[in-house]
Each structure stands twice: as structure tokens, then as C-alpha cells.
Design an enzyme around this catalytic site. Structure first.
Site, PDB file in Angstrom:
ATOM      1  N   GLU A   1     -12.481  -4.546  -4.188  1.00 12.83           N
ATOM      2  CA  GLU A   1     -12.973  -3.172  -4.003  1.00 12.83           C
ATOM      3  C   GLU A   1     -12.239  -2.172  -4.892  1.00 12.83           C
ATOM      4  O   GLU A   1     -12.718  -1.047  -5.095  1.00 12.83           O
ATOM      5  CB  GLU A   1     -12.822  -2.749  -2.532  1.00 12.83           C
ATOM      6  CG  GLU A   1     -13.768  -3.453  -1.574  1.00 12.83           C
ATOM      7  CD  GLU A   1     -13.409  -4.913  -1.298  1.00 12.83           C
ATOM      8  OE1 GLU A   1     -12.200  -5.255  -1.332  1.00 12.83           O
ATOM      9  OE2 GLU A   1     -14.330  -5.715  -1.080  1.00 12.83           O
ATOM     10  N   ASN A   2     -11.081  -2.558  -5.415  1.00 10.51           N
ATOM     11  CA  ASN A   2     -10.301  -1.606  -6.213  1.00 10.51           C
ATOM     12  C   ASN A   2     -10.947  -1.274  -7.560  1.00 10.51           C
ATOM     13  O   ASN A   2     -10.552  -0.300  -8.215  1.00 10.51           O
ATOM     14  CB  ASN A   2      -8.857  -2.112  -6.420  1.00 10.51           C
ATOM     15  CG  ASN A   2      -7.988  -2.044  -5.179  1.00 10.51           C
ATOM     16  OD1 ASN A   2      -7.085  -2.861  -4.976  1.00 10.51           O
ATOM     17  ND2 ASN A   2      -8.224  -1.066  -4.305  1.00 10.51           N
TER      18      ASN A   2
ATOM     19  N   ARG B   1      -0.765   9.317  -9.871  1.00  7.19           N
ATOM     20  CA  ARG B   1      -0.814   8.120  -9.020  1.00  7.19           C
ATOM     21  C   ARG B   1      -0.210   6.884  -9.695  1.00  7.19           C
ATOM     22  O   ARG B   1       0.456   6.070  -9.055  1.00  7.19           O
ATOM     23  CB  ARG B   1      -2.272   7.781  -8.669  1.00  7.19           C
ATOM     24  CG  ARG B   1      -2.950   8.712  -7.701  1.00  7.19           C
ATOM     25  CD  ARG B   1      -4.395   8.267  -7.481  1.00  7.19           C
ATOM     26  NE  ARG B   1      -4.468   6.888  -7.038  1.00  7.19           N
ATOM     27  CZ  ARG B   1      -4.284   6.484  -5.776  1.00  7.19           C
ATOM     28  NH1 ARG B   1      -4.050   7.362  -4.832  1.00  7.19           N
ATOM     29  NH2 ARG B   1      -4.361   5.210  -5.481  1.00  7.19           N
TER      30      ARG B   1
ATOM     31  N   ASP C   1       0.827  -1.207   0.000  1.00  7.26           N
ATOM     32  CA  ASP C   1       0.000   0.000   0.000  1.00  7.26           C
ATOM     33  C   ASP C   1       0.864   1.262   0.000  1.00  7.26           C
ATOM     34  O   ASP C   1       1.985   1.252   0.506  1.00  7.26           O
ATOM     35  CB  ASP C   1      -0.928  -0.021   1.235  1.00  7.26           C
ATOM     36  CG  ASP C   1      -2.114   0.910   1.078  1.00  7.26           C
ATOM     37  OD1 ASP C   1      -2.350   1.404  -0.041  1.00  7.26           O
ATOM     38  OD2 ASP C   1      -2.804   1.154   2.089  1.00  7.26           O
ATOM     39  N   GLY C   2       0.307   2.322  -0.557  1.00  8.06           N
ATOM     40  CA  GLY C   2       0.977   3.625  -0.502  1.00  8.06           C
ATOM     41  C   GLY C   2       1.549   4.102  -1.830  1.00  8.06           C
ATOM     42  O   GLY C   2       2.258   5.116  -1.869  1.00  8.06           O
TER      43      GLY C   2
ATOM     44  N   SER D   1      -7.659  -5.553  -5.189  1.00  5.51           N
ATOM     45  CA  SER D   1      -8.745  -6.101  -4.372  1.00  5.51           C
ATOM     46  C   SER D   1     -10.068  -6.032  -5.141  1.00  5.51           C
ATOM     47  O   SER D   1     -10.197  -5.291  -6.127  1.00  5.51           O
ATOM     48  CB  SER D   1      -8.878  -5.312  -3.066  1.00  5.51           C
ATOM     49  OG  SER D   1      -9.491  -4.059  -3.305  1.00  5.51           O
TER      50      SER D   1
HETATM   51  C1  IPE Z   1      -5.454  -2.745  -0.190  1.00  6.11           C
HETATM   52  O1  IPE Z   1      -5.112  -1.414  -0.349  1.00  6.11           O
HETATM   53  C2  IPE Z   1      -5.483  -3.433  -1.523  1.00  6.11           C
HETATM   54  C3  IPE Z   1      -4.184  -3.610  -2.171  1.00  6.11           C
HETATM   55  C4  IPE Z   1      -3.025  -3.302  -1.675  1.00  6.11           C
HETATM   56  C5  IPE Z   1      -4.233  -4.229  -3.474  1.00  6.11           C
HETATM   57  P1  IPE Z   1      -6.235  -0.267  -0.493  1.00  6.11           P
HETATM   58  O2  IPE Z   1      -5.499   1.001  -0.637  1.00  6.11           O
HETATM   59  O3  IPE Z   1      -7.186  -0.630  -1.567  1.00  6.11           O
HETATM   60  O4  IPE Z   1      -6.982  -0.376   0.908  1.00  6.11           O
HETATM   61  P2  IPE Z   1      -7.805   0.716   1.725  1.00  6.11           P
HETATM   62  O5  IPE Z   1      -8.811   1.292   0.777  1.00  6.11           O
HETATM   63  O6  IPE Z   1      -6.840   1.741   2.199  1.00  6.11           O
HETATM   64  O7  IPE Z   1      -8.405  -0.051   2.865  1.00  6.11           O
HETATM   65  C1  IPE Z   2      -1.643   0.183  -3.339  1.00  5.80           C
HETATM   66  O1  IPE Z   2      -1.375   1.547  -3.380  1.00  5.80           O
HETATM   67  C2  IPE Z   2      -1.800  -0.397  -4.729  1.00  5.80           C
HETATM   68  C3  IPE Z   2      -3.170  -0.845  -5.052  1.00  5.80           C
HETATM   69  C4  IPE Z   2      -4.196  -0.841  -4.245  1.00  5.80           C
HETATM   70  C5  IPE Z   2      -3.379  -1.337  -6.400  1.00  5.80           C
HETATM   71  P1  IPE Z   2      -2.547   2.606  -3.404  1.00  5.80           P
HETATM   72  O2  IPE Z   2      -2.902   2.891  -4.830  1.00  5.80           O
HETATM   73  O3  IPE Z   2      -3.673   2.149  -2.551  1.00  5.80           O
HETATM   74  O4  IPE Z   2      -1.842   3.871  -2.778  1.00  5.80           O
HETATM   75  P2  IPE Z   2      -2.465   4.910  -1.740  1.00  5.80           P
HETATM   76  O5  IPE Z   2      -2.996   4.114  -0.585  1.00  5.80           O
HETATM   77  O6  IPE Z   2      -3.546   5.633  -2.464  1.00  5.80           O
HETATM   78  O7  IPE Z   2      -1.325   5.784  -1.362  1.00  5.80           O
HETATM   79 MG    MG Z   3      -4.101   2.371  -0.584  1.00  6.30          MG
END
Ligand code: IPE
Ligand code: IPE
Ligand code: MG
Length: 258
Positions: free
Chosen positions: A81-82, A47, A34-35, A79
Site C-alpha cells: 500500500e505504500n 518526512r 512506524d512513525g 508495504s
Molecule cells: C505500515 O505502516 C507499513 C510499514 C511500516 C512499512 P503504515 O504507516 O504504512 O501503516 P498505516 O497506513 O498507518 O496503517
Molecule cells: C514508517 O513510517 C515507514 C514506512 C511506512 C516506510 P511512516 O512513514 O509511516 O511514518 P508516519 O506513520 O507517517 O509517522
Molecule cells: Mg505510518
């Protein structure tokens, strides 16, 4: 031997750091990567550049886990949810998965990595689906690290799917409901024959599970680091493993008496 996964100038395997006890490594490490978005925003970039940079962190982490003798690495790539993210970001991610798989498969195979994709793969674009099928088949007999990529994965939908599969077996008379135990249930999960993760790492400081491996993480040790995923490097992995080795796992029991 070529080290296709190496991102450091050196192509030689990284030896286990002396601070780590080789006999007490986690056998299975799970990672919520994440991040990426925040990493990009901090640099004034879109992003998606964070996702691109996140691939390098993943290659680094897989290489290190493999070199250090960790048996399985399971990562959360996308995920259920993504899908609610902006369309361009979702499309970028699907294309990125395809490109990376195409580019890296030969090297992964040469290095004996056994790759699997966990999740509802039917909803993925056809091109990605066929690359996944090919990668899974080609690496199925490999003897190295188990590399599981959770793609369109959700813990709840995995549990519902397992319940439905068992119900179908009961309905057609192949299964006695009394025979359903934890072993029988977990055999219907995407992770099937994999040991449960010993260690869960979540980057970027969020303190939640986000629908990841709800069943399998029952007794995992949790390591949450504020490091953003694209910055996750050898030092960060070492920190997570040292944290793990400092834990006392009790599994509901009491400390053994000296
Ligand atoms: C979890 O990260 C899913 C992945 C790393 C693929 P998210 O960024 O989607 O989770 P939330 O929304 O912060 O819970
Ligand atoms: C995790 O990074 C990657 C995926 C969920 C695909 P994020 O895209 O969630 O990054 P942040 O949380 O917005 O920084
Ligand atoms: Mg995230």
C-alpha cells in the site's frame, strides 16, 4: 572483529540485560517500524529525514537482537500500500534501501547475518533488485541471525500467491488437494522455513496490523509502544522483551495446573 552494525561508541557486543530470562526470549521478533514521518514533523523536518533516521534505529535493533541471541528479526520496510504515497517519498525510500544495502552488506555478511527480502520483488527498481539478489546469495549460508526485510510486502497478496502456487501444482497433477494442510500451505509463503514470530512490536502507537504477516502472526504476542521508530533504542527493545516475558501464552489451551 569489526562491528559494522554498531551505532554506539562501543564496538563490543551488548550483553543480555540481567532483567531478561535468556531461556524465554522470543525466537523470532517481527517489527512494524512506524512513525518516521511524525518523528520528522515534530522536528520541522521533511518526512524523508525520518526514514533516514529510521535506518539507524533498524541497525541498532538488529545489532541488539543478534547480540542477545534472538534467532530471527523480520521488519516491515515497505508495504504494497505504500506505493500510494507521494512519488518523491517512494523514490527516496527505494534509493535509501539501495544505499543502505550497498553500504552495510559487507558488515552484515562478516557478522554472519542471513538476509532475505520478502515480498513481490519484481516491482522494485532494477538496481535494488540486483543488490537484493547479491545480498541474498552472499549471505545464504550464514549461521547468524535471520534478518528478513519485508519490501513491497502485503499479507493478503502473499496468501493469494500461495493459493495460486498450490493451484498450479494441483492443475498439473503434482499435488493432491487432500494433501494441502497448514504445513504445505505455509511452505508457499515468503517466510517458508522460518518459525512464526513470537512477538510483534509496533511503534508509534497505532493499534493495527496494516496487512503484515497475516498468517504468521496467528499467535504472536503484541507489543505496541508510542515510541516513534527513529527513537526506538535499547531501552525500548528491553521494554518490549520484558513485556513479552510477562505474558502467559496459552495457544487456545488452559493454564497448566500447579
Ligand atoms: C505500515 O505502516 C507499513 C510499514 C511500516 C512499512 P503504515 O504507516 O504504512 O501503516 P498505516 O497506513 O498507518 O496503517
Ligand atoms: C514508517 O513510517 C515507514 C514506512 C511506512 C516506510 P511512516 O512513514 O509511516 O511514518 P508516519 O506513520 O507517517 O509517522
Ligand atoms: Mg505510518
Amino acid at each position: 572483529m569489526s562491528r559494522a552494525l554498531a551505532t554506539t561508541p562501543s564496538n563490543s557486543p551488548q550483553l543480555l540485560p540481567p532483567q531478561l530470562d535468556a531461556t524465554r526470549l522470543p525466537r523470532h521478533v517481527a517489527v512494524i517500524m512506524d512513525g518516521n514521518g511524525r518523528w520528522a514533523r515534530q522536528r520541522g523536518l521533511p518526512r524523508v529525514m525520518g526514514h533516514r533516521s529510521g535506518v539507524e534505529a533498524l541497525k541498532r535493533t538488529l545489532r541488539l537482537c543478534s547480540d542477545w541471541g534472538i534467532g530471527a528479526l523480520t521488519v516491515y520496510a515497505f508495504s504494497t500500500e505504500n506505493w500510494t504515497r507521494p512519488g518523491e517519498e517512494v523514490t527516496f525510500l527505494m534509493t535509501l534501501f539501495e544505499r543502505v544495502l550497498e553500504r552495510e552488506l559487507e558488515g552484515l555478511n562478516r557478522e554472519q547475518v542471513r538476509i532475505r527480502f520478502l515480498g513481490d520483488l519484481d516491482r522494485l527498481p532494477d538496481g535494488l533488485r540486483s543488490l537484493i539478489d547479491d545480498a541474498t546469495q552472499r549471505t545464504a549460508a550464514n549461521t547468524g541471525i535471520h534478518f528478513n526485510v519485508c519490501t513491497n510486502y502485503g499479507g493478503r497478496s502473499e496468501l493469494v500467491r500461495a493459493a495460486r502456487r498450490l493451484a498450479e501444482q494441483v492443475a498439473c497433477g503434482d499435488l493432491d488437494p487432500a494433501a494441502i494442510d497448514e504445513g504445505r500451505f505455509s511452505a508457499e509463503l515468503f517466510t517458508q522455513d522460518e518459525l512464526d514470530p513470537d512477538l510483534l512490536i509496533r511503534t508509534s502507537g497505532e493499534q493495527r496490523i496494516s496487512n503484515f504477516l497475516l498468517w504468521q502472526l496467528a499467535y504472536a504476542e503484541l507489543h505496541i509502544t508510542s515510541t516513534l521508530w527513529p527513537d526506538f533504542d535499547q531501552e525500548a527493545l528491553l521494554g518490549a522483551l520484558l513485556d513479552y516475558q510477562g505474558r502467559q501464552r496459552r495457544f487456545g489451551s488452559v493454564e497448566s495446573q500447579a
